[in-house]
Design a protein around this motif. Structure first.
Motif, PDB file in Angstrom:
ATOM      1  N   ARG A   1       0.843  -1.202   0.000  1.00 54.80           N
ATOM      2  CA  ARG A   1       0.000   0.000   0.000  1.00 54.80           C
ATOM      3  C   ARG A   1       0.875   1.247   0.000  1.00 54.80           C
ATOM      4  O   ARG A   1       2.043   1.207   0.352  1.00 54.80           O
ATOM      5  CB  ARG A   1      -0.916   0.000   1.226  1.00 54.80           C
ATOM      6  N   LYS A   2       0.277   2.337  -0.415  1.00 55.82           N
ATOM      7  CA  LYS A   2       0.942   3.646  -0.474  1.00 55.82           C
ATOM      8  C   LYS A   2       2.065   3.691  -1.510  1.00 55.82           C
ATOM      9  O   LYS A   2       3.009   4.449  -1.387  1.00 55.82           O
ATOM     10  CB  LYS A   2       1.443   4.071   0.910  1.00 55.82           C
TER      11      LYS A   2
ATOM     12  N   ASN B   1     -13.216   4.316   6.343  1.00 55.24           N
ATOM     13  CA  ASN B   1     -11.997   3.994   5.602  1.00 55.24           C
ATOM     14  C   ASN B   1     -11.553   5.217   4.788  1.00 55.24           C
ATOM     15  O   ASN B   1     -11.753   5.293   3.579  1.00 55.24           O
ATOM     16  CB  ASN B   1     -12.230   2.776   4.702  1.00 55.24           C
ATOM     17  N   GLU B   2     -10.960   6.171   5.488  1.00 55.54           N
ATOM     18  CA  GLU B   2     -10.574   7.443   4.870  1.00 55.54           C
ATOM     19  C   GLU B   2      -9.569   7.258   3.737  1.00 55.54           C
ATOM     20  O   GLU B   2      -9.640   7.961   2.727  1.00 55.54           O
ATOM     21  CB  GLU B   2     -10.016   8.407   5.920  1.00 55.54           C
ATOM     22  N   GLN B   3      -8.631   6.335   3.902  1.00 52.99           N
ATOM     23  CA  GLN B   3      -7.616   6.122   2.862  1.00 52.99           C
ATOM     24  C   GLN B   3      -8.276   5.700   1.541  1.00 52.99           C
ATOM     25  O   GLN B   3      -7.977   6.253   0.481  1.00 52.99           O
ATOM     26  CB  GLN B   3      -6.610   5.069   3.324  1.00 52.99           C
ATOM     27  N   ALA B   4      -9.189   4.755   1.604  1.00 57.26           N
ATOM     28  CA  ALA B   4      -9.868   4.304   0.388  1.00 57.26           C
ATOM     29  C   ALA B   4     -10.761   5.410  -0.171  1.00 57.26           C
ATOM     30  O   ALA B   4     -10.769   5.656  -1.384  1.00 57.26           O
ATOM     31  CB  ALA B   4     -10.699   3.051   0.676  1.00 57.26           C
TER      32      ALA B   4
ATOM     33  N   ASN C   1     -10.426   8.593   0.102  1.00 54.84           N
ATOM     34  CA  ASN C   1      -9.570   9.611  -0.521  1.00 54.84           C
ATOM     35  C   ASN C   1      -9.104   9.168  -1.906  1.00 54.84           C
ATOM     36  O   ASN C   1      -9.052   9.976  -2.839  1.00 54.84           O
ATOM     37  CB  ASN C   1      -8.377   9.948   0.368  1.00 54.84           C
ATOM     38  N   LEU C   2      -8.759   7.900  -2.040  1.00 57.63           N
ATOM     39  CA  LEU C   2      -8.350   7.371  -3.345  1.00 57.63           C
ATOM     40  C   LEU C   2      -9.502   7.485  -4.340  1.00 57.63           C
ATOM     41  O   LEU C   2      -9.322   7.994  -5.453  1.00 57.63           O
ATOM     42  CB  LEU C   2      -7.902   5.908  -3.210  1.00 57.63           C
TER      43      LEU C   2
END
Length: 168
Positions: free
Chosen positions: A96-97, A129-132, A134-135
């Motif tokens: 990830r990242k 799930n902020e990361q997803a 945001n993507l």
């Protein structure tokens, strides 16, 4: 990094990664690990899915090893054939990242754009799930609805955001 459409010969690698995903991030999938391992002939089911019209599962490979997946399914019923849906997005934690998720989704969007009838892509994501999120937002997806209590894991209810990207 190679991204390509998975074929029936990738079924075992996909299934192993799917089980990892269900263990690592149970909150991200409607299916549970326990339900998955109870399936009869899962590899045969996966191979059939990879051969089904309108079903596109893309894989990201790092030095030949499958490290990320995403599935795009075009609806087949006449009235909703203009819709495709993203399912089963997963990238292994150590990968990830590094832009793999974005590359997978970009390719899934390209596949949808190549389908003449598809005008929009839907997906659902756990609201926390902020990361997803945001993507997805970075690629143009927008929230069109929120479902409280969409998933229940043990005694915890999770809220999902439903997102859409109009491609035409």
């Amino acid at each position: 990094m190679e991204i390509r459409l998975l074929t029936p010969t990738d079924a075992k690698s996909y299934w192993d990664l799917r089980l990892e995903a269900l263990k690592q991030n149970p909150e991200s999938f409607a299916q549970s690990y326990e339900d998955a391992i109870m399936r009869k002939n899962p590899l045969e089911q996966v191979r059939n899915n990879f051969s089904t019209k309108g079903n596109f599962t893309l894989g990201a490979f790092d030095q030949g090893k499958l490290v990320g997946v995403v599935t795009l399914i075009q609806e087949q019923a006449v009235k909703i054939r203009h819709r495709a849906t993203i399912y089963a997005m997963y990238v292994t934690p150590k990968n990830r990242k590094h832009g793999i998720g974005k590359a997978l989704l970009t390719e899934a969007i390209s596949v949808a754009e190549s389908l003449e009838e598809v005008t929009k892509i839907n997906l659902s994501v756990v609201s926390q799930n902020e990361q997803a999120k945001n993507l997805y937002t970075s690629l143009g997806f927008k929230v069109f609805g929120t479902e409280k209590g969409a998933l229940k894991i043990d005694d915890q209810y999770l809220t999902e955001d439903h997102m859409v990207l109009f491609i035409r």
